[in-house]
Design an enzyme around this catalytic site. Structure first.
Site, short mmCIF file in Angstrom:
data_model
loop_
_atom_site.label_atom_id
_atom_site.label_comp_id
_atom_site.label_asym_id
_atom_site.label_seq_id
_atom_site.Cartn_x
_atom_site.Cartn_y
_atom_site.Cartn_z
N ASN A 138 -3.59 9.86 -6.68
CA ASN A 138 -2.48 10.70 -6.90
C ASN A 138 -1.03 9.71 -6.59
OD1 ASN A 138 -3.37 13.49 -6.86
ND2 ASN A 138 -4.44 12.86 -4.87
N SER A 143 -5.33 5.26 -3.99
CA SER A 143 -5.03 6.79 -4.27
C SER A 143 -4.79 7.05 -6.03
CB SER A 143 -3.79 7.29 -3.60
OG SER A 143 -3.60 8.76 -4.20
N GLY A 178 -7.35 4.41 3.65
CA GLY A 178 -7.49 3.23 2.56
C GLY A 178 -8.70 3.14 1.83
N ASP A 193 0.94 -1.12 0.16
CA ASP A 193 0.08 0.05 0.01
C ASP A 193 1.07 1.20 -0.14
OD1 ASP A 193 -2.17 1.77 0.60
OD2 ASP A 193 -1.45 1.79 2.36
N ASP A 198 -1.67 -0.53 6.01
CA ASP A 198 -1.90 0.16 7.23
C ASP A 198 -3.41 0.46 7.82
OD1 ASP A 198 -2.13 2.29 5.27
OD2 ASP A 198 -2.00 3.65 6.86
N ASP A 228 -0.04 5.19 0.78
CA ASP A 228 -0.18 6.11 1.87
C ASP A 228 -0.38 5.31 3.33
OD1 ASP A 228 -0.77 8.70 0.33
OD2 ASP A 228 -2.65 7.68 -0.26
N ARG A 246 -11.35 8.54 -2.32
CA ARG A 246 -11.76 9.76 -2.11
C ARG A 246 -13.04 10.20 -1.94
NH1 ARG A 246 -9.33 13.52 -6.78
NH2 ARG A 246 -7.72 12.14 -6.30
C1 BG6 Z 1 -5.76 6.17 0.38
C2 BG6 Z 1 -5.66 6.90 1.64
O1 BG6 Z 1 -4.32 5.57 0.04
O2 BG6 Z 1 -6.17 6.77 -0.71
C3 BG6 Z 1 -6.97 7.53 1.52
O3 BG6 Z 1 -5.36 5.96 2.77
C4 BG6 Z 1 -7.39 8.20 0.27
O4 BG6 Z 1 -7.02 8.30 2.92
C5 BG6 Z 1 -7.31 7.35 -0.48
O5 BG6 Z 1 -8.87 9.03 0.74
C6 BG6 Z 1 -7.53 8.08 -2.04
O6 BG6 Z 1 -6.76 9.05 -2.23
P1 BG6 Z 1 -6.55 10.10 -3.38
O7 BG6 Z 1 -5.29 10.54 -3.28
O8 BG6 Z 1 -7.02 9.41 -4.68
O9 BG6 Z 1 -7.46 11.31 -2.97
MG MG Z 2 -2.85 3.20 3.41
#
Ligand code: BG6
Ligand code: MG
Length: 220
Positions: free
Chosen positions: A118, A116, A46, A9, A170, A11, A49
């Site tokens: 991002n 994510s 996890g 994972d 996590d 984040d 968004r």
């Molecule tokens: C996960 C985070 O990795 O990504 C979450 O733990 C987050 O908290 C999710 O909401 C989505 O992230 P992003 O960067 O696409 O907004």
């Molecule tokens: Mg995570």
């Protein structure tokens, strides 16, 4: 049989972005006058968004249209991405680099399995893009954790059967996703409390690689 690939994972495992997620969601909730605190933020770990936004909006009396929700999520992401500009290799969590090097030395494939969208930007900021054999993230899946889709995609990209993969996570949602994918699940940080994790650790600095690569005899 041994574990032949590790899916990380992003984040909270490779890098700590929690504080930035918190700050960005806090700004949005303050502007919308919605109660939000660090305990609620923990529940977003996890989770995608839009699902994170739904959790935050469940503390509001107002009802939001799909378009308003899309705009709120976009505003949050703009604030979050601005904060991500500060990320650097110094933000890589303890034990990560050593573990990646040890796995490479043993010819173990490594992938990212993250909700994510991002992910590419975060990996670029911390300088680890080229360290992974496959990257499965929020841009390439329909169903977010606890659905197993992102981990199954990572295994497919690697060409490795799920049963030979171990996931490091996590979040409870991520541990559930790994188990649903038929993979070994390693819980670190807050996921060290997950009852269904196969291995539990406070962080990656004291990880026993031989134990990591052992396939569980009794899978749940
Ligand atoms: C996960 C985070 O990795 O990504 C979450 O733990 C987050 O908290 C999710 O909401 C989505 O992230 P992003 O960067 O696409 O907004
Ligand atoms: Mg995570």
């Amino acid at each position: 049989m041994k574990i032949s690939s590790i899916i990380f994972d992003l984040d909270g495992v490779i890098v700590s972005t929690d504080e930035y997620h918190y700050q960005a969601w806090k700004q949005i909730s303050d502007q919308e006058e919605i109660y939000f605190d660090r305990e609620i933020n923990e529940r977003l770990r996890g989770v995608s968004r839009m699902e994170s936004l739904d959790i935050i909006l469940s503390h509001s009396d107002k009802s939001y249209s799909e378009n308003e929700k899309r705009l709120l999520a976009q505003r949050k992401n703009d604030i979050y991405c601005e904060l991500l500009n500060k990320l650097s290799p110094d933000d890589i969590l303890p034990g990560v680099i050593d573990l990646l090097l040890s796995l490479k030395a043993r010819n173990i494939k490594v992938a990212i399995g993250s909700s994510s969208k991002n992910t590419p930007f975060i990996l670029k900021q911390i300088g680890l893009t080229s360290n992974f054999d496959a990257i499965a993230d929020g841009n390439s899946i329909k169903n977010s954790k606890p659905d197993p889709e992102v981990f199954l995609l990572a295994a497919k990209m690697l060409g490795i059967p799920p049963v030979e993969c171990a996931v490091i996570e996590d979040a409870q949602a991520g541990i559930d996703a790994a188990k649903a994918a038929g993979m070994k699940a390693v819980g670190i940080g807050s996921a060290a409390n997950c009852l269904n994790a196969d291995m539990k650790l406070s962080d990656l600095t004291n990880l026993d690689i031989d134990q990591l690569l052992e396939v569980n005899e009794f899978r749940s």
